[in-house]
Design an enzyme around this catalytic site. Structure first.
Site, PDB file in Angstrom:
ATOM      1  N   CYS A   1       0.623   4.699   8.219  1.00 61.25           N
ATOM      2  CA  CYS A   1      -0.635   4.926   7.511  1.00 61.25           C
ATOM      3  C   CYS A   1      -1.697   4.029   8.110  1.00 61.25           C
ATOM      4  CB  CYS A   1      -0.492   4.572   6.018  1.00 61.25           C
ATOM      5  SG  CYS A   1       0.632   5.636   5.098  1.00 61.25           S
TER       6      CYS A   1
ATOM      7  N   GLY B   1       0.834  -1.196   0.000  1.00 62.79           N
ATOM      8  CA  GLY B   1       0.000   0.000   0.000  1.00 62.79           C
ATOM      9  C   GLY B   1       0.865   1.241   0.000  1.00 62.79           C
ATOM     10  N   CYS B   2       0.442   2.236   0.725  1.00 61.70           N
ATOM     11  CA  CYS B   2       1.181   3.490   0.852  1.00 61.70           C
ATOM     12  C   CYS B   2       2.593   3.200   1.342  1.00 61.70           C
ATOM     13  CB  CYS B   2       0.447   4.390   1.852  1.00 61.70           C
ATOM     14  SG  CYS B   2       1.362   5.844   2.367  1.00 61.70           S
ATOM     15  N   PHE B   3       3.592   3.626   0.581  1.00 60.13           N
ATOM     16  CA  PHE B   3       4.965   3.301   0.962  1.00 60.13           C
ATOM     17  C   PHE B   3       5.423   4.003   2.226  1.00 60.13           C
ATOM     18  CE2 PHE B   3       6.523   5.845  -3.055  1.00 60.13           C
ATOM     19  CZ  PHE B   3       6.080   7.053  -2.540  1.00 60.13           C
ATOM     20  N   TRP B   4       4.752   5.070   2.620  1.00 60.20           N
ATOM     21  CA  TRP B   4       5.128   5.775   3.840  1.00 60.20           C
ATOM     22  C   TRP B   4       4.978   4.876   5.067  1.00 60.20           C
ATOM     23  CZ3 TRP B   4       1.399  10.396   2.761  1.00 60.20           C
ATOM     24  CH2 TRP B   4       1.881  11.148   1.668  1.00 60.20           C
TER      25      TRP B   4
END
Length: 156
Positions: A154, A9-12
């Site tokens: 996230c 998903g969101c790489f953060w």
């Protein structure tokens, strides 16, 4: 030293999770698995390049094993939703493991089978496992994004 690459998903968020693991010596986020050289964040977010948002990490295999990294990967996203994590939708958010060796490929496949059979999820695990390809580092403002802002991850 070893290298591992994961899309969750969101790489953060996945970068922040791996930064907490003892033995992970560096992380960088970027794009992998697509059909465009040197893509930008905007191009990847268009869902037209085929890239996944990923974290590439280096780790000290004397301190942390690849199998332990796989455990962190499974624990920090939902591997049963194809091309989606939480509110983030698109192929760039797919659950993916990009392997750097035959041994990683074997361990990743065994790990996926174990997690799929574990009963932890009510739906089948859809995580893609493939060979790594060219990694394109994301723009600097994405690197350690959550750490720079004092956030831990996230929501999924």
């Amino acid at each position: 030293m070893g290298k591992a690459t994961f899309g969750a998903g969101c790489f953060w968020g996945i970068e922040a999770a791996f930064q907490q693991v003892e033995g992970v010596t560096s992380t960088r986020v970027g794009y992998l698995g697509g059909n465009l050289e040197n893509p930008t964040y905007e191009e990847v977010c268009s869902d037209a390049t085929g890239h996944a948002e990923v974290v590439e990490l280096e780790y000290d295999s004397e301190i942390v094993s690849y199998d332990q990294l796989l455990e962190v990967f499974w624990a920090n996203h939902n591997p049963t939703t194809k091309n989606r994590q939480g509110l983030d939708v698109g192929t760039q958010y797919r659950s993916s493991i990009f392997c750097h060796s035959d041994e990683q490929m074997k361990e990743a496949k065994v790990s996926r089978e174990i997690i799929d059979r574990s009963g932890k999820f009510t739906r089948p695990v859809v995580t893609e496992i493939s060979r790594t390809s060219t990694f394109y580092k994301a723009e600097e403002y994405h690197q350690q994004y959550l750490a720079k802002r004092g956030q831990s991850g996230c929501s999924i």
